[in-house]
Each structure stands twice: as C-alpha cells, then as structure tokens.
Design a protein around this motif. Structure first.
Motif, PDB file in Angstrom:
ATOM      1  N   VAL A   1       0.349   0.615  14.342  1.00 36.71           N
ATOM      2  CA  VAL A   1      -0.229   1.217  13.145  1.00 36.71           C
ATOM      3  C   VAL A   1       0.860   1.372  12.093  1.00 36.71           C
ATOM      4  O   VAL A   1       1.996   1.745  12.405  1.00 36.71           O
ATOM      5  CB  VAL A   1      -0.823   2.594  13.476  1.00 36.71           C
ATOM      6  N   ILE A   2       0.512   1.098  10.852  1.00 33.07           N
ATOM      7  CA  ILE A   2       1.438   1.306   9.742  1.00 33.07           C
ATOM      8  C   ILE A   2       0.636   1.804   8.534  1.00 33.07           C
ATOM      9  O   ILE A   2      -0.497   1.388   8.337  1.00 33.07           O
ATOM     10  CB  ILE A   2       2.222   0.011   9.398  1.00 33.07           C
ATOM     11  N   PHE A   3       1.223   2.741   7.795  1.00 31.41           N
ATOM     12  CA  PHE A   3       0.626   3.139   6.514  1.00 31.41           C
ATOM     13  C   PHE A   3       1.737   3.402   5.523  1.00 31.41           C
ATOM     14  O   PHE A   3       2.812   3.887   5.873  1.00 31.41           O
ATOM     15  CB  PHE A   3      -0.322   4.339   6.652  1.00 31.41           C
ATOM     16  N   ASN A   4       1.480   3.021   4.292  1.00 29.45           N
ATOM     17  CA  ASN A   4       2.532   3.067   3.279  1.00 29.45           C
ATOM     18  C   ASN A   4       1.920   3.047   1.891  1.00 29.45           C
ATOM     19  O   ASN A   4       0.728   2.773   1.715  1.00 29.45           O
ATOM     20  CB  ASN A   4       3.483   1.871   3.436  1.00 29.45           C
ATOM     21  N   ASN A   5       2.774   3.313   0.931  1.00 36.73           N
ATOM     22  CA  ASN A   5       2.374   3.194  -0.466  1.00 36.73           C
ATOM     23  C   ASN A   5       3.434   2.366  -1.173  1.00 36.73           C
ATOM     24  O   ASN A   5       4.539   2.847  -1.414  1.00 36.73           O
ATOM     25  CB  ASN A   5       2.252   4.569  -1.134  1.00 36.73           C
ATOM     26  N   GLN A   6       3.119   1.120  -1.454  1.00 35.26           N
ATOM     27  CA  GLN A   6       4.035   0.270  -2.205  1.00 35.26           C
ATOM     28  C   GLN A   6       3.804   0.471  -3.696  1.00 35.26           C
ATOM     29  O   GLN A   6       2.718   0.859  -4.131  1.00 35.26           O
ATOM     30  CB  GLN A   6       3.811  -1.194  -1.843  1.00 35.26           C
ATOM     31  N   ILE A   7       4.843   0.208  -4.469  1.00 32.42           N
ATOM     32  CA  ILE A   7       4.721   0.245  -5.921  1.00 32.42           C
ATOM     33  C   ILE A   7       4.978  -1.155  -6.462  1.00 32.42           C
ATOM     34  O   ILE A   7       6.017  -1.763  -6.185  1.00 32.42           O
ATOM     35  CB  ILE A   7       5.726   1.235  -6.561  1.00 32.42           C
ATOM     36  N   GLY A   8       4.026  -1.673  -7.214  1.00 30.82           N
ATOM     37  CA  GLY A   8       4.193  -2.975  -7.849  1.00 30.82           C
ATOM     38  C   GLY A   8       3.929  -4.136  -6.926  1.00 30.82           C
ATOM     39  O   GLY A   8       3.345  -4.015  -5.864  1.00 30.82           O
TER      40      GLY A   8
ATOM     41  N   ASN B   1       6.431  -6.166   0.302  1.00 25.08           N
ATOM     42  CA  ASN B   1       5.878  -7.377  -0.303  1.00 25.08           C
ATOM     43  C   ASN B   1       6.521  -7.678  -1.650  1.00 25.08           C
ATOM     44  O   ASN B   1       5.860  -8.096  -2.586  1.00 25.08           O
ATOM     45  CB  ASN B   1       4.364  -7.229  -0.465  1.00 25.08           C
ATOM     46  N   GLY B   2       7.796  -7.454  -1.747  1.00 21.79           N
ATOM     47  CA  GLY B   2       8.517  -7.804  -2.956  1.00 21.79           C
ATOM     48  C   GLY B   2       8.824  -6.597  -3.823  1.00 21.79           C
ATOM     49  O   GLY B   2       8.178  -5.564  -3.733  1.00 21.79           O
ATOM     50  N   PRO B   3       9.852  -6.728  -4.677  1.00 22.34           N
ATOM     51  CA  PRO B   3      10.189  -5.666  -5.625  1.00 22.34           C
ATOM     52  C   PRO B   3       8.981  -5.414  -6.540  1.00 22.34           C
ATOM     53  O   PRO B   3       8.078  -6.257  -6.614  1.00 22.34           O
ATOM     54  CB  PRO B   3      11.374  -6.245  -6.400  1.00 22.34           C
ATOM     55  N   PRO B   4       8.955  -4.287  -7.245  1.00 21.91           N
ATOM     56  CA  PRO B   4      10.103  -3.461  -7.581  1.00 21.91           C
ATOM     57  C   PRO B   4      10.293  -2.199  -6.741  1.00 21.91           C
ATOM     58  O   PRO B   4      11.097  -1.346  -7.106  1.00 21.91           O
ATOM     59  CB  PRO B   4       9.788  -3.064  -9.025  1.00 21.91           C
ATOM     60  N   SER B   5       9.572  -2.014  -5.617  1.00 17.31           N
ATOM     61  CA  SER B   5       9.724  -0.763  -4.880  1.00 17.31           C
ATOM     62  C   SER B   5      10.548  -0.944  -3.614  1.00 17.31           C
ATOM     63  O   SER B   5      10.592  -2.023  -3.020  1.00 17.31           O
ATOM     64  CB  SER B   5       8.365  -0.156  -4.547  1.00 17.31           C
ATOM     65  N   LEU B   6      11.159   0.155  -3.212  1.00 20.88           N
ATOM     66  CA  LEU B   6      12.084   0.204  -2.085  1.00 20.88           C
ATOM     67  C   LEU B   6      11.600   1.267  -1.114  1.00 20.88           C
ATOM     68  O   LEU B   6      11.280   2.389  -1.523  1.00 20.88           O
ATOM     69  CB  LEU B   6      13.477   0.563  -2.612  1.00 20.88           C
ATOM     70  N   TYR B   7      11.509   0.930   0.189  1.00 23.11           N
ATOM     71  CA  TYR B   7      11.183   1.921   1.209  1.00 23.11           C
ATOM     72  C   TYR B   7      12.464   2.651   1.601  1.00 23.11           C
ATOM     73  O   TYR B   7      13.457   2.014   1.962  1.00 23.11           O
ATOM     74  CB  TYR B   7      10.567   1.259   2.430  1.00 23.11           C
TER      75      TYR B   7
END
Length: 471
Positions: free
Chosen positions: A306-313, A65-71
């Motif tokens: 199913v999806i699970f993640n941790n986005q930053i920012g 959902n947009g920067p600043p994090s990268l998977y």
C-alpha cells in the motif's frame, strides 16, 4: 487456492453478456483484518527494524513521477550533516495530515546538493521547487488480494495529485492498482473557477503473465463494462518492451453522489480477488457503493504494498500557480484512517495431530488443546494453536502469517530469517493496536511479517524464540 485468470481475449464471447449486477457493498466475511490504522498515536515510521509506515518511496527515490516536487523525511540531511528539517507529516486529532509547500529559499541549496549526490540530472535538480510526503508498507507488509479502505479529505488547488494505490512489493512496474487518483484541478484546462470532483480509477498491467509467458497479440476486454452490448477494450499504450494495458474509469463524484471530495471526508475502497477488482465509494464504510469493476489481469497476482502520497506538479497534474501558493498549500491531504484486510484462506485444516504440515497454498491451520508443532509453508497462513505449548516453525521467505492465540508457553522457531538471536527478535517487535508485529524487511523482496493477535509486547521474552539453521 486456485488462481483463475479473468482477462478476456476474445470479444465475441461477451457480445451477449448481461449488464453487471452491482453489489450494495463489499462482502467483508471473506477477509481477515491485518492493519486498522486510525492515527490515534504518533506516526509509526519504519526505522529499519520496527514501524509500519516507510516515509520514502520505492528504491529510495526522492522524486516520484517527475519534478517539481520532492518527497522528504526527517532522515534527510544538509551538506554539514545536520537535519534538513522538512517534515510533511503531522498526526493531530486522530488524523494524519500530509502537507505540501514550496521549499524555503534558505533550504533550496542544500536540497539541490542532496539531489546531485543522489545522482539526479541537473535538469531535475533545477526544477524541484516543492516538498511533500509519501507513506507506504514496502518495508512492513505486502499481500496478494484483499480489501483496502481509506477515509480522507483531499487537497484542492492546481498542482495537487493525491493518490491511494497498490504497487508490487518487489522492483518492477507494472502492475499497479490505483484505488484513487485525484487532481486538485484537472490541469486547469477547463478554465473553471473551482476544483472539480473527479476520481480516477485505474489498473495498469502487461500482457505478460506471472510466469513470464506472453499472451497472443489480441485486444483485452473488460467483460464487466458493457456499452451498447459490447465489453469495453482496455486502453493500450505501446512501449519498447511491449504494450501496456489499462482498465480505467473516471467518476464525477459531485454528479454521481452530490458530494465534495475537497470539502468533505469520503471513503474510498477496493476489493481485489483472483477474479476481479472492485472499486467502492461512499460517505462512510456503511454506505459504500460500487463505482467500477474490472477483471483481475493475469500479472496482477503477486504481493503488493500500500502507498499513499500527495505529489505536486507533473505533466498530468500541471504546475501550481505561484501567485496562488498561499491558497494551494493551505490545503492538506487529511486521512482519518487506513484499513487493510487480507483475503481469508479458503482452506482450513483442523487436526489434533502432533505435527501439522502446511502446503504452499494460503491456509488456516488449526490445532487442538494438545501441544503441537506447526510447519506452514509458502503463502498467507492463519495459525491457531488451540491450546497447549505449541511450536510454530516458520521459514524465512515463506510469506507472512497471522497467529491467532500465541501464549507465553508457545515458542516461535525461525529458520533462515535475516536475524538469528532472541535479542534481535525482541528488538523488532512493534505494538500495533492490540496486536504485535514481528517485521523482517527483505527489500528488494517482499517483507515477511508475523502478526500475533491480541498480544502485548511485555508478554514476549527470549524464551519464546528459537532459531534453527535452514535445511
């Protein structure tokens, strides 16, 4: 299975509705287990033919959902072709850890080059500063309806945005069901000295039905959420191709349950049927309480992964405070287990006929002790041979199946799959606990997977496979 829409288009009908009778816990008798992932073995990553968890998001995107994090995942390389070496996933002590951290300065140039090569705009390239991880079943499993549960301890600190959610296994959005979304701190907007404990529950949907037709231009209501005698309207947001709706609730876990989502493991669950979606919360599977309910929108009736993640920012989570990186990124998304159950077919056909034909509905086809040939069609089916030397004839694109009692005398006849040799089939088998999975990734379409209950990889040989041309 008859799939009934529960979106209510006229509010007056519900003005006299009685308050919702809250269930004490989910009724598990209506579901059949698909995946019980307890992270007691190395992470089963999808490698193109086998593996449960895909470690990159939909449509091969590096940024969510947009920067600043990268998977990131281990397949990402530097400009010289060597591995980038950033891996946020670690399985330790029967738990999965998804870490997030600033991208090391020595790696930033290679990351930016990778993003440029992938076609990202320069603004995004220059904004990315952190890496994190996302896991999904996009390549291995999707289903319509079911029960989903996770026990986890969530990361704290401003900038974290952890989530457990369902999205269509084919391209397109909405719909989306958020089992939970949690911000490490609510944008820092309240000036609190510690993270809060709020859990966000959502289902996003269109007014467009699964068949592509449009509903009349009326307000949509949730008949299960009654305030002052009236059902509450869905949140409506306008966009270019029509309105988007959301049924939503935010739960303050500390106030409602006297629990801490950042310091304790808690259990988050969701049941999804043709009629309703119910969210659950508790300290364990045994004390789940309903915390929200909404009608199943008429476009939330197709296979989802199913999806699970941790986005930053991002705009909602807010940017991390660089002066507090040491504290913020010491906290990881720790997952004890993930459980996926499919909704059991309502129709069961038991017969001793030599040939058993199914329909496009979800069904349980059960045979006898004699040798029989099973011909299921579309939908999620459970197949029980019952004995004898059985043949299971399964077409590609006909949906995932569970075979309860496959033996060394049985034969799997595959027609129209993306592979056509026994050697290919054997190479795709994945041992998942006591069960054996045969996965056929079909992106951008939903994957097709066969689950053999209580079967070991060593018990399958080339003699158990036969291939026939479609038609």
């Amino acid at each position: 299975m008859v799939r009934v829409s529960c979106i209510i288009l006229v509010s007056l009908f519900f003005l006299g509705a009685a308050p919702l009778q809250v269930q004490a816990g989910p009724d598990m008798s209506r579901y059949t287990p698909v995946l019980i992932e307890e992270f007691d073995r190395p992470l089963s990553r999808f490698d193109g033919t086998t593996g449960i968890w895909r470690d990159y998001p939909r449509r091969q995107k590096y940024i969510g959902n947009g920067p600043p994090s990268l998977y990131v995942n281990p397949t990402m390389t530097r400009q010289d072709g060597s591995p980038l070496g950033l891996d946020p996933f670690k399985v330790e002590g029967g738990k999965l850890h998804i870490a997030a951290a600033p991208i090391p300065a020595a790696d930033l140039h290679d990351v930016q080059a990778l993003l440029r090569q992938a076609g990202y705009k320069e603004k995004a390239v220059q904004t990315v500063r952190y890496y994190t991880g996302s896991l999904s079943t996009f390549s291995s499993w999707s289903q319509t309806y079911g029960y989903f549960e996770m026990r986890a301890k969530l990361p704290e600190g401003k900038g974290h945005w952890s989530a457990f959610w369902l999205v269509p296994s084919v391209n397109g959005w909405p719909p989306e069901i958020d089992i939970f979304e949690v911000l490490g701190r609510e944008n820092g907007s309240k000036g609190r000295g510690s993270p809060d404990n709020r859990v966000h529950l959502r289902v996003h949907f269109d007014e467009i039905a699964a068949d592509g037709s449009h509903a009349p231009e009326l307000t949509l209501f949730n008949p299960f959420e009654i305030v002052e005698g009236a059902p509450q309207p869905a949140i409506r947001r306008e966009r270019d191709r029509g309105p988007r709706f959301t049924f939503a609730k935010t739960v303050d876990v500390e106030a409602a349950f006297e629990r801490q989502i950042f310091d304790e493991f808690n259990t988050y669950a969701l049941s999804w049927t043709p009629d309703e979606i119910v969210w659950w919360f508790g300290s364990s599977s045994n004390d789940l309480r309903e915390i929200y309910r909404a009608p199943t929108p008429r476009d939330v009736t197709g296979p989802m992964a199913v999806i699970f993640n941790n986005q930053i920012g991002g705009k909602w989570a807010g940017a991390p405070d660089p002066d507090k990186d040491a504290h913020t990124f010491a906290s990881t998304f720790v997952i004890d287990y993930v459980k996926i159950y499919a909704q059991s077919p309502e129709t069961k056909i038991e017969t001793d006929e030599a040939i058993i034909f199914g329909s496009n509905a979800d069904e349980h086809l059960a045979g006898s002790a004699a040798s029989q040939a099973f011909h299921p069609k579309g939908g999620f089916d459970i197949l029980s041979g019952g004995g004898g030397a059985d043949r299971f004839v399964i077409a590609g694109d006909s949906g995932s199946k569970v075979i309860t009692d496959f033996t060394t005398d049985d034969v799997l006849v595959l027609t129209g799959w993306t592979f056509n040799t026994s050697a290919d089939a054997l190479s795709r088998l994945e041992q998942v606990g006591p069960d054996l999975w045969l996965i056929d990734e079909q992106e951008p379409h939903a994957p097709q997977t066969l689950i053999f209950r209580d079967l070991n990889r060593a018990d399958m040989t080339a003699a158990n496979f036969d291939f026939r041309p479609r038609g």
